[in-house]
Design an enzyme around this catalytic site. Sequence first.
Site, short mmCIF file in Angstrom:
data_model
loop_
_atom_site.label_atom_id
_atom_site.label_comp_id
_atom_site.label_asym_id
_atom_site.label_seq_id
_atom_site.Cartn_x
_atom_site.Cartn_y
_atom_site.Cartn_z
N GLY A 23 -28.47 3.71 27.57
CA GLY A 23 -29.97 3.25 27.85
C GLY A 23 -29.63 4.11 29.00
O GLY A 23 -31.35 4.18 28.12
N HIS A 24 -29.65 4.75 29.47
CA HIS A 24 -29.84 6.10 30.68
C HIS A 24 -30.79 7.16 29.36
O HIS A 24 -31.45 7.88 29.72
CB HIS A 24 -28.20 6.99 30.94
CG HIS A 24 -28.15 6.15 32.09
ND1 HIS A 24 -26.88 5.70 32.44
CD2 HIS A 24 -29.05 5.43 33.42
CE1 HIS A 24 -27.07 4.54 33.34
NE2 HIS A 24 -28.12 4.71 34.37
N GLY A 76 -36.60 1.79 33.16
CA GLY A 76 -35.62 0.78 32.22
C GLY A 76 -36.07 -0.67 32.25
O GLY A 76 -36.16 -1.08 33.84
N LYS A 88 -34.65 -3.58 31.71
CA LYS A 88 -32.83 -4.06 32.32
C LYS A 88 -33.32 -4.58 33.41
O LYS A 88 -32.74 -5.91 33.96
CB LYS A 88 -31.69 -3.29 31.50
CG LYS A 88 -31.35 -3.42 33.26
CD LYS A 88 -29.37 -3.92 31.79
CE LYS A 88 -28.33 -4.37 32.46
NZ LYS A 88 -27.90 -4.09 34.05
N GLN A 96 -37.31 -4.55 39.50
CA GLN A 96 -37.46 -3.04 40.11
C GLN A 96 -38.14 -2.56 39.38
O GLN A 96 -39.11 -1.79 40.36
CB GLN A 96 -36.06 -2.17 39.62
CG GLN A 96 -36.03 -0.61 40.04
CD GLN A 96 -34.66 -0.11 40.11
OE1 GLN A 96 -33.80 -0.80 40.85
NE2 GLN A 96 -34.55 0.72 38.45
#
Length: 287
Positions: free
Chosen positions: A43-44, A154, A156, A160
């Site tokens: 993901g990163h 992200g 995800k 945030q």
Amino acid sequence: MIERSGSMRITDDPHSLRAWTRNQKAKGYTVALVPTMGYLHGGHLSLLRVAKARADKVIASVFVNPTQFGAGEDLDAYPRDIHGDLEKLRTAGCDLVFAPDSSTVYQAGFDFSVLPGNLSKSLCGEMRPGHFAGVATVVTILLRMSLTDILVLGEKDFQQLQIIRRLVRDLWLDVTVLSAPTVRDKDGVAMSSRNSYLSDKERSWAAKIPIALDRVAAQFASGDTHGPNLRRTAVGTLEEAPIDIEYVSFVDAQDLMPVTTITRDAVCAIAARVGKTRLIDNRVLHA
Ligand code: AMP
């Protein structure tokens, strides 16, 4: 103050970081920042790819931010592997890694905080008081230290992302926010540094979370726009495993306020504990 590792630079010093960015900008390059808490996964690395596609130079920060952890949360246990992270970042073509100490980010006598408003009242903000103030504060500091043109986050961590977008808009931070879709493992589970806490059995239970989101999306696509119906489907799926549901919520994709009938883009957001591990995931439902 800046070390070299092949063609990648590494520093823990904000002054060197700023000087580096200023130098890149003076050469006419654009610079992107990918903030992380380390223990990097696919993901990163997908964020790194987005950053590289949109900017000439890419900075990744690796910093486990203490102010976004509440009392009793997993700050001390949070997985760390700086050597593995540096190797992955080098392979991904990162130009500079900023890995500061906590005492550098939060100097002695540190006395400020960036407080989000209504966007932090629902979902994880409700469950983790102070969490998003910690996130907003550290992101503001990292942006001011790095002076980057682009910030990559992200999807995800949907709440945030929306909070940081609003922070950048409302406080006129001079940066473009880009987002990247959630990267999943083969079993559908969203990649997360915290997945390393899961036993094999817990991992199979965690897979109910993306299944619940898939079922909600399918039901929504077939015309059911009623939040409580969709919620029953999600909860029923999660209950097929011994998972502790923290929330299954349907919120407006912009203001993150709860919605009952979905007439505008909304998000199905799930937080659940699998064993001791707290996992979050979400799916945008396009109206
Ligand atoms: P973290 O290290 O967990 O704080 O995450 C750093 C950044 O990576 C945040 O912008 C996250 O939203 C993003 N991120 C974490 N997991 C994923 C994933 N599975 N797919 C895409 N982005 C992710």
